[in-house]
Design a protein around this motif. Sequence first.
Motif: not given
Length: 307
Positions: A122-138
Motif C-alpha cells: 500500500p501507499i501510506i501517507l503521513d507526516k513522514e511518508r509524503t508524496p515526495a518521499w514516495y517519489e524518491k523511493r519509486f
Amino acid sequence: MILSASRRTDIPALYGPWLLNRLGAGEALIPNPYRAGAGTRLLFSPETVDCLVFWTKNPLPFLPLLEEIEGLGYTRYYFSYTITAFGPELEPGLPPVKERLAAFQALSRRLGPSRVDWRFDPIILDKERTPAWYEKRFAALCPVLAPYTQRCILSFADFYRHLGKNFPRPGREEMEETAQRLSEVAQKQGLPLFTCAEEGDFSPWGIGHGACIDKGKVEETADYPVGVKPHRGQRGACGCVESVDIGAYGTCVNGCTYCYATKSHAAARSRFSAHDPQSPLLTGWPQAGTVWREKRAVSLGLGQLSF
C-alpha cells in the motif's frame, strides 16, 4: 477456474511445499473465514484450473518449486509481486530489498515480463511518508523493475479496524499529488500504471483503473478466451474477476505492520508452527465436526485458441 494463492497469506514465501503437494493431490481444504466449523473441499486439476495467480512479497523459497509445479501440468500462471517503498520498520520479516529485486528479475527472465506484475501497495501517507518521499523511493525502484514487467499496480492504504489509527486513509489532495509524482517517474521508464480497488479517477495523470486478476491478463496467460464474472466478494471498487482463494487469513508471518489479513502476529506464528506440508489444510489438520462442502472446479475456457 482461476486459483488464487493467495490474497490471504504469502503462500510462495511460507507454504510452497504445501501448495505443491495440494496441486499434486488435486484437492485442498479451505476453511470458511466467516463461519467456524465450515469450509470447502476444493477438487481441481490442470485441465480445470485455467490460471494460477501467485501473490507474494518474497518468492525466493518458491523459485526451486516452479519446475515441479509445471511438471504437474500447471503451466498457466503469473505472479502478483509486491515491492513497496518500505523497509524493515514496516516489513520486518522480508529479505533485503536487493534480494527481492533480483528475484523479480529472475522470475521475469524465466516467465517473461507479462507474467510478473509489480504491486506498489500500500501507499501510506503521513507526516513522514509524503508524496515526495514516495517519489524518491519509486524513482529508485522503477528503473530496476520497469524492464522486467508490463504494468505496475498502485493502491492507497484502506482503513481496517484492527490497525487502529496507525494507517489512516489519506486525503484526496495528497493522493492526487502522489499519483502525479509517481506517474511522471513511470512515464520516463515507459511503465503503465494502474490502480487497484480505488474509486478515485487518476486518469488525468495517465493512471487507469486496473485489476490484479483481470480478464485480459488471465486470457493472455491461458492463451484462450475465458468466460468470467466480476468477483462479488471483493471491495466495491475492485475490478477483479471471480477466483477461488486457496489461502487462509491470519497465517502470514512476514510481520508487515499494515497487514489487512493478519490481526494478530502472535496468533499467526502459532498457526504457522502447526503447519504440516502433508495436511490438506494450510495450517493444522482437519478437526472432527467440521462440515466440508465439496466444490469441483470447472474450466472457464470458451473452447477456442486466441490468435
